[in-house]
Design a protein around this motif. Sequence first.
Motif, PDB file in Angstrom:
ATOM      1  N   LYS A 108     -20.051   1.395   3.524  1.00  0.00           N
ATOM      2  CA  LYS A 108     -21.404   0.877   3.302  1.00  0.00           C
ATOM      3  C   LYS A 108     -21.601   0.430   1.854  1.00  0.00           C
ATOM      4  O   LYS A 108     -22.269  -0.566   1.578  1.00  0.00           O
ATOM      5  CB  LYS A 108     -22.441   1.949   3.640  1.00  0.00           C
ATOM      6  N   ASN A 109     -21.024   1.195   0.946  1.00  0.00           N
ATOM      7  CA  ASN A 109     -21.207   0.918  -0.483  1.00  0.00           C
ATOM      8  C   ASN A 109     -20.268  -0.163  -1.018  1.00  0.00           C
ATOM      9  O   ASN A 109     -20.298  -0.478  -2.204  1.00  0.00           O
ATOM     10  CB  ASN A 109     -21.016   2.205  -1.294  1.00  0.00           C
ATOM     11  N   GLY A 110     -19.415  -0.701  -0.137  1.00  0.00           N
ATOM     12  CA  GLY A 110     -18.481  -1.742  -0.561  1.00  0.00           C
ATOM     13  C   GLY A 110     -17.320  -1.232  -1.391  1.00  0.00           C
ATOM     14  O   GLY A 110     -16.621  -2.013  -2.056  1.00  0.00           O
ATOM     15  N   TYR A 111     -17.094   0.076  -1.323  1.00  0.00           N
ATOM     16  CA  TYR A 111     -16.033   0.711  -2.135  1.00  0.00           C
ATOM     17  C   TYR A 111     -14.647   0.149  -1.810  1.00  0.00           C
ATOM     18  O   TYR A 111     -13.797   0.029  -2.690  1.00  0.00           O
ATOM     19  CB  TYR A 111     -16.073   2.218  -1.867  1.00  0.00           C
ATOM     20  N   TYR A 112     -14.448  -0.182  -0.529  1.00  0.00           N
ATOM     21  CA  TYR A 112     -13.128  -0.655  -0.093  1.00  0.00           C
ATOM     22  C   TYR A 112     -12.973  -2.177  -0.193  1.00  0.00           C
ATOM     23  O   TYR A 112     -11.866  -2.698   0.006  1.00  0.00           O
ATOM     24  CB  TYR A 112     -12.875  -0.234   1.347  1.00  0.00           C
ATOM     25  N   ASN A 113     -14.059  -2.882  -0.477  1.00  0.00           N
ATOM     26  CA  ASN A 113     -13.996  -4.343  -0.533  1.00  0.00           C
ATOM     27  C   ASN A 113     -13.004  -4.812  -1.604  1.00  0.00           C
ATOM     28  O   ASN A 113     -13.054  -4.360  -2.754  1.00  0.00           O
ATOM     29  CB  ASN A 113     -15.366  -4.934  -0.831  1.00  0.00           C
ATOM     30  N   HIS A 114     -12.099  -5.685  -1.197  1.00  0.00           N
ATOM     31  CA  HIS A 114     -11.120  -6.318  -2.083  1.00  0.00           C
ATOM     32  C   HIS A 114     -10.043  -5.352  -2.594  1.00  0.00           C
ATOM     33  O   HIS A 114      -9.287  -5.703  -3.512  1.00  0.00           O
ATOM     34  CB  HIS A 114     -11.815  -7.004  -3.268  1.00  0.00           C
ATOM     35  N   THR A 115      -9.973  -4.154  -1.998  1.00  0.00           N
ATOM     36  CA  THR A 115      -8.852  -3.263  -2.319  1.00  0.00           C
ATOM     37  C   THR A 115      -7.636  -3.691  -1.505  1.00  0.00           C
ATOM     38  O   THR A 115      -7.766  -4.354  -0.478  1.00  0.00           O
ATOM     39  CB  THR A 115      -9.189  -1.793  -2.013  1.00  0.00           C
ATOM     40  N   SER A 116      -6.462  -3.309  -1.963  1.00  0.00           N
ATOM     41  CA  SER A 116      -5.234  -3.773  -1.321  1.00  0.00           C
ATOM     42  C   SER A 116      -4.564  -2.670  -0.500  1.00  0.00           C
ATOM     43  O   SER A 116      -4.844  -1.481  -0.679  1.00  0.00           O
ATOM     44  CB  SER A 116      -4.247  -4.256  -2.387  1.00  0.00           C
ATOM     45  N   PHE A 117      -3.706  -3.097   0.399  1.00  0.00           N
ATOM     46  CA  PHE A 117      -2.774  -2.164   1.038  1.00  0.00           C
ATOM     47  C   PHE A 117      -1.612  -2.020   0.047  1.00  0.00           C
ATOM     48  O   PHE A 117      -0.704  -2.847   0.002  1.00  0.00           O
ATOM     49  CB  PHE A 117      -2.300  -2.698   2.393  1.00  0.00           C
ATOM     50  N   HIS A 118      -1.710  -0.974  -0.772  1.00  0.00           N
ATOM     51  CA  HIS A 118      -0.788  -0.847  -1.905  1.00  0.00           C
ATOM     52  C   HIS A 118       0.568  -0.275  -1.522  1.00  0.00           C
ATOM     53  O   HIS A 118       1.508  -0.324  -2.316  1.00  0.00           O
ATOM     54  CB  HIS A 118      -1.418   0.038  -2.994  1.00  0.00           C
ATOM     55  N   ARG A 119       0.678   0.276  -0.328  1.00  0.00           N
ATOM     56  CA  ARG A 119       1.951   0.875   0.099  1.00  0.00           C
ATOM     57  C   ARG A 119       2.139   0.622   1.585  1.00  0.00           C
ATOM     58  O   ARG A 119       1.374   1.116   2.415  1.00  0.00           O
ATOM     59  CB  ARG A 119       1.943   2.374  -0.197  1.00  0.00           C
ATOM     60  N   VAL A 120       3.145  -0.162   1.936  1.00  0.00           N
ATOM     61  CA  VAL A 120       3.438  -0.440   3.343  1.00  0.00           C
ATOM     62  C   VAL A 120       4.915  -0.186   3.606  1.00  0.00           C
ATOM     63  O   VAL A 120       5.777  -0.588   2.836  1.00  0.00           O
ATOM     64  CB  VAL A 120       3.055  -1.886   3.741  1.00  0.00           C
ATOM     65  N   ILE A 121       5.178   0.514   4.697  1.00  0.00           N
ATOM     66  CA  ILE A 121       6.560   0.825   5.070  1.00  0.00           C
ATOM     67  C   ILE A 121       6.733   0.494   6.545  1.00  0.00           C
ATOM     68  O   ILE A 121       6.154   1.171   7.419  1.00  0.00           O
ATOM     69  CB  ILE A 121       6.903   2.298   4.812  1.00  0.00           C
ATOM     70  N   ALA A 122       7.474  -0.541   6.837  1.00  0.00           N
ATOM     71  CA  ALA A 122       7.712  -0.947   8.217  1.00  0.00           C
ATOM     72  C   ALA A 122       8.370   0.192   8.984  1.00  0.00           C
ATOM     73  O   ALA A 122       9.299   0.837   8.500  1.00  0.00           O
ATOM     74  CB  ALA A 122       8.601  -2.187   8.257  1.00  0.00           C
ATOM     75  N   GLY A 123       7.866   0.463  10.178  1.00  0.00           N
ATOM     76  CA  GLY A 123       8.382   1.556  10.972  1.00  0.00           C
ATOM     77  C   GLY A 123       7.796   2.894  10.583  1.00  0.00           C
ATOM     78  O   GLY A 123       8.232   3.938  11.072  1.00  0.00           O
ATOM     79  N   PHE A 124       6.741   2.887   9.739  1.00  0.00           N
ATOM     80  CA  PHE A 124       6.093   4.131   9.329  1.00  0.00           C
ATOM     81  C   PHE A 124       4.575   3.958   9.291  1.00  0.00           C
ATOM     82  O   PHE A 124       3.880   4.348  10.215  1.00  0.00           O
ATOM     83  CB  PHE A 124       6.640   4.575   7.968  1.00  0.00           C
ATOM     84  N   MET A 125       4.029   3.312   8.242  1.00  0.00           N
ATOM     85  CA  MET A 125       2.583   3.192   8.129  1.00  0.00           C
ATOM     86  C   MET A 125       2.197   2.147   7.088  1.00  0.00           C
ATOM     87  O   MET A 125       3.043   1.666   6.333  1.00  0.00           O
ATOM     88  CB  MET A 125       1.948   4.543   7.787  1.00  0.00           C
ATOM     89  N   ILE A 126       0.879   1.826   7.048  1.00  0.00           N
ATOM     90  CA  ILE A 126       0.315   0.992   5.985  1.00  0.00           C
ATOM     91  C   ILE A 126      -0.791   1.807   5.318  1.00  0.00           C
ATOM     92  O   ILE A 126      -1.574   2.466   5.998  1.00  0.00           O
ATOM     93  CB  ILE A 126      -0.228  -0.354   6.507  1.00  0.00           C
ATOM     94  N   GLN A 127      -0.854   1.785   3.994  1.00  0.00           N
ATOM     95  CA  GLN A 127      -1.784   2.643   3.256  1.00  0.00           C
ATOM     96  C   GLN A 127      -2.667   1.837   2.320  1.00  0.00           C
ATOM     97  O   GLN A 127      -2.213   0.915   1.639  1.00  0.00           O
ATOM     98  CB  GLN A 127      -1.001   3.684   2.446  1.00  0.00           C
ATOM     99  N   GLY A 128      -3.954   2.194   2.286  1.00  0.00           N
ATOM    100  CA  GLY A 128      -4.907   1.514   1.420  1.00  0.00           C
ATOM    101  C   GLY A 128      -6.013   2.460   0.980  1.00  0.00           C
ATOM    102  O   GLY A 128      -5.898   3.672   1.100  1.00  0.00           O
TER     103      GLY A 128
END
Length: 268
Positions: A108-128
């Motif tokens: 609601k507060n826009g905290y996540y707006n324009h943040t990136s998925f800074h860690r992605v590992i194929a076959g595991f997960m995506i993190q943001g």
Amino acid sequence: MNKEKHYIILAAMGTILLALTIGILIMTTPHQTADSSDATTSTNTDASSSSQTKKDPNLDKVTLPQLDNKVATNESEINMTTTAGDITLKLFNHYAPLAVENFLTHAKNGYYNHTSFHRVIAGFMIQGGDPKGDGTGGTSIWHGRNKRIDSGNGFKNEISPSLYNIRGALTMANAGPDTNGSQFFINQNSKNATQDFDKNKYPSKIVDAYKKGGNPSLDGSYTVFGQVITGMDIVDKIASAQVKSGGEGSTPVKPIRITRITILKQAN
């Protein structure tokens, strides 16, 4: 012993001490993360002990809301718009109220707006969910406001027998027990994950779900609080992005960002 040999020994001892000190400093650097080592080394008992564990018949009686794409009256629904496409998820207010309230308030507060998925590992997960974009940032909504919930290190884990790290599960990232801040990840593994855990410790329907992917070794250590309803193809697309390096450095070469999170329904 002559002076020259004495100095050589002292120098060698000094080098060893310096190396040990640097190693300790590196290991104690905080990162909120899903531990990728757990994805290949299960923390549960292995398959060989499965036949020795008697299954609790009540396990197959628990409610399993992740297996139903419908949004129940006690569940919330959000749409996550990313630069790779849209992901729709439902959130489990009843089973993980702290994590859901934290996520929805930040959204609601826009905290996540324009943040990136800074860690992605194929076959595991995506993190943001990290405003710093490097895995070391982000706080909970209670930080500095409610010490009973967040004393300064993050809020407590919420582990439920109804929720698991199956494919598509939305889970809080942490830096250890009860250190939840703002970071989250979506379990992406699509391969059968039932080989190396004790199936008698899981509901039968969750065992079947893990045949389609997920990370059962994370169960019990990370708070599951949502599930992808639509957009797993987008999750897979993000996970397959080219990254700079492995491990903690698995940041996409071309940034993939959350544009905004829209709350479609909020349960009471």
